[in-house]
Design a protein around this motif. Structure first.
Motif, PDB file in Angstrom:
ATOM      1  N   ARG A 104     127.480  47.821 -71.280  1.00  0.00           N
ATOM      2  CA  ARG A 104     126.056  48.122 -71.099  1.00  0.00           C
ATOM      3  C   ARG A 104     125.197  47.011 -71.689  1.00  0.00           C
ATOM      4  O   ARG A 104     124.200  46.598 -71.087  1.00  0.00           O
ATOM      5  CB  ARG A 104     125.705  49.463 -71.746  1.00  0.00           C
ATOM      6  CG  ARG A 104     126.222  50.644 -70.944  1.00  0.00           C
ATOM      7  CD  ARG A 104     126.060  51.955 -71.652  1.00  0.00           C
ATOM      8  NE  ARG A 104     124.688  52.243 -71.991  1.00  0.00           N
ATOM      9  CZ  ARG A 104     124.315  53.178 -72.857  1.00  0.00           C
ATOM     10  NH1 ARG A 104     125.231  53.914 -73.460  1.00  0.00           N
ATOM     11  NH2 ARG A 104     123.046  53.407 -73.101  1.00  0.00           N
ATOM     12  N   ILE A 105     125.568  46.534 -72.864  1.00  0.00           N
ATOM     13  CA  ILE A 105     124.822  45.428 -73.476  1.00  0.00           C
ATOM     14  C   ILE A 105     124.909  44.195 -72.590  1.00  0.00           C
ATOM     15  O   ILE A 105     123.905  43.513 -72.349  1.00  0.00           O
ATOM     16  CB  ILE A 105     125.339  45.127 -74.897  1.00  0.00           C
ATOM     17  CG1 ILE A 105     124.998  46.294 -75.827  1.00  0.00           C
ATOM     18  CG2 ILE A 105     124.743  43.815 -75.427  1.00  0.00           C
ATOM     19  CD1 ILE A 105     125.631  46.195 -77.196  1.00  0.00           C
ATOM     20  N   ASP A 106     126.106  43.917 -72.073  1.00  0.00           N
ATOM     21  CA  ASP A 106     126.275  42.773 -71.172  1.00  0.00           C
ATOM     22  C   ASP A 106     125.377  42.903 -69.948  1.00  0.00           C
ATOM     23  O   ASP A 106     124.754  41.927 -69.514  1.00  0.00           O
ATOM     24  CB  ASP A 106     127.735  42.645 -70.721  1.00  0.00           C
ATOM     25  CG  ASP A 106     128.650  42.137 -71.810  1.00  0.00           C
ATOM     26  OD1 ASP A 106     128.143  41.616 -72.829  1.00  0.00           O
ATOM     27  OD2 ASP A 106     129.881  42.280 -71.651  1.00  0.00           O
ATOM     28  N   ARG A 107     125.302  44.112 -69.372  1.00  0.00           N
ATOM     29  CA  ARG A 107     124.454  44.319 -68.195  1.00  0.00           C
ATOM     30  C   ARG A 107     122.983  44.112 -68.535  1.00  0.00           C
ATOM     31  O   ARG A 107     122.233  43.531 -67.741  1.00  0.00           O
ATOM     32  CB  ARG A 107     124.679  45.713 -67.612  1.00  0.00           C
ATOM     33  CG  ARG A 107     125.989  45.838 -66.860  1.00  0.00           C
ATOM     34  CD  ARG A 107     126.042  47.115 -66.046  1.00  0.00           C
ATOM     35  NE  ARG A 107     125.953  48.320 -66.841  1.00  0.00           N
ATOM     36  CZ  ARG A 107     126.993  48.946 -67.398  1.00  0.00           C
ATOM     37  NH1 ARG A 107     128.207  48.467 -67.239  1.00  0.00           N
ATOM     38  NH2 ARG A 107     126.821  50.046 -68.086  1.00  0.00           N
ATOM     39  N   ILE A 108     122.574  44.585 -69.697  1.00  0.00           N
ATOM     40  CA  ILE A 108     121.179  44.388 -70.110  1.00  0.00           C
ATOM     41  C   ILE A 108     120.895  42.899 -70.266  1.00  0.00           C
ATOM     42  O   ILE A 108     119.876  42.391 -69.789  1.00  0.00           O
ATOM     43  CB  ILE A 108     120.876  45.153 -71.415  1.00  0.00           C
ATOM     44  CG1 ILE A 108     120.841  46.664 -71.125  1.00  0.00           C
ATOM     45  CG2 ILE A 108     119.558  44.677 -72.034  1.00  0.00           C
ATOM     46  CD1 ILE A 108     120.840  47.535 -72.366  1.00  0.00           C
TER      47      ILE A 108
ATOM     48  N   ASP B  41     115.202  42.504 -67.506  1.00  0.00           N
ATOM     49  CA  ASP B  41     114.271  43.135 -68.428  1.00  0.00           C
ATOM     50  C   ASP B  41     114.228  42.330 -69.725  1.00  0.00           C
ATOM     51  O   ASP B  41     115.064  42.493 -70.613  1.00  0.00           O
ATOM     52  CB  ASP B  41     114.703  44.583 -68.683  1.00  0.00           C
ATOM     53  CG  ASP B  41     113.692  45.375 -69.471  1.00  0.00           C
ATOM     54  OD1 ASP B  41     112.936  44.773 -70.254  1.00  0.00           O
ATOM     55  OD2 ASP B  41     113.661  46.601 -69.302  1.00  0.00           O
ATOM     56  N   GLU B  42     113.238  41.458 -69.833  1.00  0.00           N
ATOM     57  CA  GLU B  42     113.125  40.568 -70.999  1.00  0.00           C
ATOM     58  C   GLU B  42     112.886  41.348 -72.287  1.00  0.00           C
ATOM     59  O   GLU B  42     113.354  40.949 -73.356  1.00  0.00           O
ATOM     60  CB  GLU B  42     112.017  39.541 -70.785  1.00  0.00           C
ATOM     61  CG  GLU B  42     112.356  38.498 -69.735  1.00  0.00           C
ATOM     62  CD  GLU B  42     113.606  37.690 -70.055  1.00  0.00           C
ATOM     63  OE1 GLU B  42     113.788  37.272 -71.225  1.00  0.00           O
ATOM     64  OE2 GLU B  42     114.426  37.493 -69.142  1.00  0.00           O
ATOM     65  N   ALA B  43     112.162  42.460 -72.214  1.00  0.00           N
ATOM     66  CA  ALA B  43     111.888  43.248 -73.417  1.00  0.00           C
ATOM     67  C   ALA B  43     113.191  43.763 -74.027  1.00  0.00           C
ATOM     68  O   ALA B  43     113.388  43.691 -75.244  1.00  0.00           O
ATOM     69  CB  ALA B  43     110.946  44.404 -73.093  1.00  0.00           C
ATOM     70  N   ARG B  44     114.084  44.277 -73.175  1.00  0.00           N
ATOM     71  CA  ARG B  44     115.372  44.777 -73.679  1.00  0.00           C
ATOM     72  C   ARG B  44     116.206  43.632 -74.272  1.00  0.00           C
ATOM     73  O   ARG B  44     116.816  43.780 -75.324  1.00  0.00           O
ATOM     74  CB  ARG B  44     116.159  45.458 -72.570  1.00  0.00           C
ATOM     75  CG  ARG B  44     115.608  46.798 -72.183  1.00  0.00           C
ATOM     76  CD  ARG B  44     116.441  47.414 -71.059  1.00  0.00           C
ATOM     77  NE  ARG B  44     115.834  48.611 -70.570  1.00  0.00           N
ATOM     78  CZ  ARG B  44     116.039  49.823 -71.098  1.00  0.00           C
ATOM     79  NH1 ARG B  44     116.840  49.962 -72.108  1.00  0.00           N
ATOM     80  NH2 ARG B  44     115.425  50.863 -70.591  1.00  0.00           N
TER      81      ARG B  44
ATOM     82  N   PHE C 124     117.594  43.092 -78.413  1.00  0.00           N
ATOM     83  CA  PHE C 124     118.941  42.779 -78.893  1.00  0.00           C
ATOM     84  C   PHE C 124     118.954  41.478 -79.693  1.00  0.00           C
ATOM     85  O   PHE C 124     119.588  41.393 -80.744  1.00  0.00           O
ATOM     86  CB  PHE C 124     119.941  42.700 -77.729  1.00  0.00           C
ATOM     87  CG  PHE C 124     120.419  44.041 -77.284  1.00  0.00           C
ATOM     88  CD1 PHE C 124     121.306  44.775 -78.046  1.00  0.00           C
ATOM     89  CD2 PHE C 124     119.970  44.586 -76.098  1.00  0.00           C
ATOM     90  CE1 PHE C 124     121.739  46.025 -77.643  1.00  0.00           C
ATOM     91  CE2 PHE C 124     120.397  45.838 -75.680  1.00  0.00           C
ATOM     92  CZ  PHE C 124     121.279  46.557 -76.455  1.00  0.00           C
ATOM     93  N   LYS C 125     118.255  40.480 -79.210  1.00  0.00           N
ATOM     94  CA  LYS C 125     118.187  39.206 -79.939  1.00  0.00           C
ATOM     95  C   LYS C 125     117.563  39.406 -81.315  1.00  0.00           C
ATOM     96  O   LYS C 125     118.032  38.859 -82.312  1.00  0.00           O
ATOM     97  CB  LYS C 125     117.396  38.183 -79.129  1.00  0.00           C
ATOM     98  CG  LYS C 125     118.109  37.731 -77.871  1.00  0.00           C
ATOM     99  CD  LYS C 125     117.224  36.824 -77.030  1.00  0.00           C
ATOM    100  CE  LYS C 125     117.881  36.465 -75.716  1.00  0.00           C
ATOM    101  NZ  LYS C 125     116.997  35.689 -74.839  1.00  0.00           N
ATOM    102  N   PHE C 126     116.489  40.211 -81.376  1.00  0.00           N
ATOM    103  CA  PHE C 126     115.821  40.510 -82.634  1.00  0.00           C
ATOM    104  C   PHE C 126     116.777  41.192 -83.605  1.00  0.00           C
ATOM    105  O   PHE C 126     116.851  40.828 -84.787  1.00  0.00           O
ATOM    106  CB  PHE C 126     114.591  41.392 -82.362  1.00  0.00           C
ATOM    107  CG  PHE C 126     113.970  41.984 -83.581  1.00  0.00           C
ATOM    108  CD1 PHE C 126     113.224  41.196 -84.443  1.00  0.00           C
ATOM    109  CD2 PHE C 126     114.114  43.329 -83.861  1.00  0.00           C
ATOM    110  CE1 PHE C 126     112.635  41.741 -85.574  1.00  0.00           C
ATOM    111  CE2 PHE C 126     113.529  43.894 -84.984  1.00  0.00           C
ATOM    112  CZ  PHE C 126     112.791  43.093 -85.850  1.00  0.00           C
ATOM    113  N   MET C 127     117.535  42.177 -83.107  1.00  0.00           N
ATOM    114  CA  MET C 127     118.457  42.919 -83.971  1.00  0.00           C
ATOM    115  C   MET C 127     119.519  42.004 -84.583  1.00  0.00           C
ATOM    116  O   MET C 127     119.927  42.207 -85.723  1.00  0.00           O
ATOM    117  CB  MET C 127     119.133  44.043 -83.177  1.00  0.00           C
ATOM    118  CG  MET C 127     118.189  45.137 -82.710  1.00  0.00           C
ATOM    119  SD  MET C 127     117.519  46.105 -84.046  1.00  0.00           S
ATOM    120  CE  MET C 127     118.945  47.047 -84.504  1.00  0.00           C
TER     121      MET C 127
END
Length: 126
Positions: A79-83, A88-91, A95-98
């Motif tokens: 799911r993370i790979d698909r995101i 969707d840049e916000a999503r 993840f990058k922020f986290m």
């Protein structure tokens, strides 16, 4: 919510356009649009393809019961790979922020989320 509406919800959750979603399933965007808008019903073959390709729970897609995705570590990683591969840049930015947060930052964020949940349930006064 109908099966057709759940297909739209899934696609939007994944951050995919009609075209990208359809490509992954081997169909054109107008086929996905027709399903989402209820002009075409969801065939059993398409239902199974969606579940297989996107790690979707069959029961959720067909009845609306349970969770959208099958919940295993492999599925979570997919799911993370698909995101991250989606549009969707916000999503992606979340993840990058986290990834940049320290352990202390994560612990603080966890406390804030738990407090927000308690607040939304009315367990905390304003």
């Amino acid at each position: 919510m109908t099966e057709n509406e759940r297909v739209r919800e899934l696609r939007k959750t994944l951050g995919l356009t009609l075209e990208k979603f359809g490509e992954r399933l081997g169909v054109k965007k107008n086929a996905i649009s027709a399903i989402e808008n209820g002009r075409n019903s969801l065939t059993d073959q398409m239902t199974k393809a969606i579940c297989r390709e996107f790690g979707v729970d069959y029961i959720w897609l067909t009845t609306g019961e349970g969770e959208m995705f099958v919940d295993t570590d492999d599925d979570f990683i997919e799911r993370i790979d698909r995101i991250m591969a989606g549009e969707d840049e916000a999503r992606k930015n979340l993840f990058k922020f986290m990834l940049e947060l320290s352990d202390e930052d994560i612990a603080a964020l966890d406390r804030l989320m738990k407090k927000a949940i308690r607040f939304s349930k009315g367990e905390i006064d304003e």
